[in-house]
Design a protein around this motif. Sequence first.
Motif, PDB file in Angstrom:
ATOM      1  N   PHE A  11       0.840  -1.196   0.000  1.00 65.85           N
ATOM      2  CA  PHE A  11       0.000   0.000   0.000  1.00 65.85           C
ATOM      3  C   PHE A  11       0.880   1.253   0.000  1.00 65.85           C
ATOM      4  N   LEU A  12       1.845   1.314   0.899  1.00 67.60           N
ATOM      5  CA  LEU A  12       2.725   2.485   0.991  1.00 67.60           C
ATOM      6  C   LEU A  12       3.611   2.601  -0.253  1.00 67.60           C
ATOM      7  N   VAL A  78      -3.803  -7.549  -2.521  1.00 63.11           N
ATOM      8  CA  VAL A  78      -4.703  -6.894  -1.557  1.00 63.11           C
ATOM      9  C   VAL A  78      -4.232  -5.466  -1.282  1.00 63.11           C
ATOM     10  N   GLY A  79      -2.924  -5.268  -1.148  1.00 60.88           N
ATOM     11  CA  GLY A  79      -2.378  -3.925  -0.915  1.00 60.88           C
ATOM     12  C   GLY A  79      -2.654  -2.981  -2.075  1.00 60.88           C
ATOM     13  N   GLY A  84      -5.991   1.311  -4.411  1.00 60.17           N
ATOM     14  CA  GLY A  84      -6.934   1.728  -5.450  1.00 60.17           C
ATOM     15  C   GLY A  84      -8.264   2.179  -4.884  1.00 60.17           C
ATOM     16  N   THR A  85      -8.714   1.513  -3.833  1.00 56.39           N
ATOM     17  CA  THR A  85      -9.977   1.902  -3.187  1.00 56.39           C
ATOM     18  C   THR A  85      -9.845   3.267  -2.534  1.00 56.39           C
ATOM     19  N   VAL A  90     -10.636   9.212  -2.354  1.00 56.72           N
ATOM     20  CA  VAL A  90      -9.975  10.497  -2.135  1.00 56.72           C
ATOM     21  C   VAL A  90      -9.906  11.304  -3.429  1.00 56.72           C
ATOM     22  N   HIS A  91      -9.422  10.698  -4.501  1.00 54.22           N
ATOM     23  CA  HIS A  91      -9.190  11.438  -5.740  1.00 54.22           C
ATOM     24  C   HIS A  91     -10.462  11.665  -6.542  1.00 54.22           C
TER      25      HIS A  91
END
Length: 172
Positions: A11-12, A78-79, A84-85, A90-91
Amino acid sequence: MAAVATTTATFLGMEFIAWFMHKFVLHGPLWFLHRSHHVRHPHHFERNDFFFLFYGALSALLIIYGSPEKDFRFWMGVGIAAYGTVYFFVHDVLIHGRMRFWRKSRNTYLRALNMAHKMHHKTTSRDNSEEFGMLWVSPRYFALALRKPAPTRTLRQPAVNSKSKQLEGKDS
């Protein structure tokens, strides 16, 4: 514990990958697709939305092929899916208002993020843009968000038509 670490690291890491791809690929050789995101248009979808398919397919493939053993591929998928979620909400939802259920935020971080993104879109060309990340925000935008007051929330009053006003005047 390894699953959480792999998912979190992916994720990061996606923030760096997204920044790199945005700055050097989308504002580079794939500008012809990304340009649709920097200009106003009447469409609900834009060419830039095709990039979602690339990352979605990558995530799905990692999940599918890593699923039998629940190995690192599964948790990387999953990350990517989690990133993406968050990116979508946010975007696309908060910043660009592509769905109208979350319009403004009083949160300093989200306001700073919105300001940085607006600065990115200040130019409609592939050059001279800044702020290419999605979740990381330059400290100057935090300072700006702290100085600029948060929007106040006011409830909308129902519209009153002129006949209602006339009837109210007759009753009194």
